[in-house]
Scaffold this motif. Sequence first.
Motif, PDB file in Angstrom:
ATOM      1  N   LYS A   8       1.019  -1.335   0.064  1.00  0.00           N
ATOM      2  CA  LYS A   8       0.030  -0.157  -0.029  1.00  0.00           C
ATOM      3  C   LYS A   8       0.728   1.364   0.014  1.00  0.00           C
ATOM      4  O   LYS A   8       1.943   1.234   0.387  1.00  0.00           O
ATOM      5  N   LYS A   9       0.016   2.361  -0.420  1.00  0.00           N
ATOM      6  CA  LYS A   9       0.957   3.459  -0.271  1.00  0.00           C
ATOM      7  C   LYS A   9       1.325   3.986   0.933  1.00  0.00           C
ATOM      8  O   LYS A   9       0.610   3.673   2.077  1.00  0.00           O
ATOM      9  N   ASP A  11       3.721   2.338   2.590  1.00  0.00           N
ATOM     10  CA  ASP A  11       4.460   1.114   3.297  1.00  0.00           C
ATOM     11  C   ASP A  11       5.932   1.123   3.181  1.00  0.00           C
ATOM     12  O   ASP A  11       6.465   1.596   2.117  1.00  0.00           O
ATOM     13  N   SER A 180      -7.494   7.774  -0.115  1.00  0.00           N
ATOM     14  CA  SER A 180      -6.682   7.241  -1.051  1.00  0.00           C
ATOM     15  C   SER A 180      -7.287   7.669  -2.309  1.00  0.00           C
ATOM     16  O   SER A 180      -6.252   7.669  -3.069  1.00  0.00           O
TER      17      SER A 180
END
Length: 188
Positions: A8-9, A11, A180
């Motif tokens: 995920k963005k 991480d 997101s």
Amino acid sequence: MPKACELKKGDVIERDGKLYIARQIDVKSPSSRGAQTLYKTRFNRIPDGQKLELSLTGDELLNSADLRRAPAQLLYQEDQLYTFMEQEEYSQHSLSGEELEGQLPYLYDGIEGLTALIVDDRMVAIELPASISLPIVETAPAIKGASASARTKPARLPTGLEVQIPEYLAEGEVIRVNTSTGKFMSRA
């Protein structure tokens, strides 16, 4: 060890002894490769920000970094430096506007639900809550009877973020925005 499809963005991973944070993930499902999905990911190295771009298949394993997550609070902004405080230990950390790249339009005074990502007692990034609630500052006038149509209009929020909203909403109303995708979710 997470797989590339679970990335995920925001991480943080370890690669070649260095830490990288995922900044952008593009998912591509080409039909000519036997339906194998590719994850084109852009990373920034911590702390210098050097870019690394990788094309990964969904089942490739990545080395997750040893990091700590802690609830955080935005204290203040001075020039392009944003100062956050860990709510458990009360220690303060600063991040530049470049490090917060795509997250700046979602940051405002009093935001709740922030999570600090800390590696070796240094904040490397923040995680935003799933959604935020902000009032509409500027938009075209509301159209009566527009609730049945699916047409949208642009609206500007106090942080400068622009989102598409349904035509029936007016200035001053509070809406929820998905952090997101950057899209309107509902009235707050």
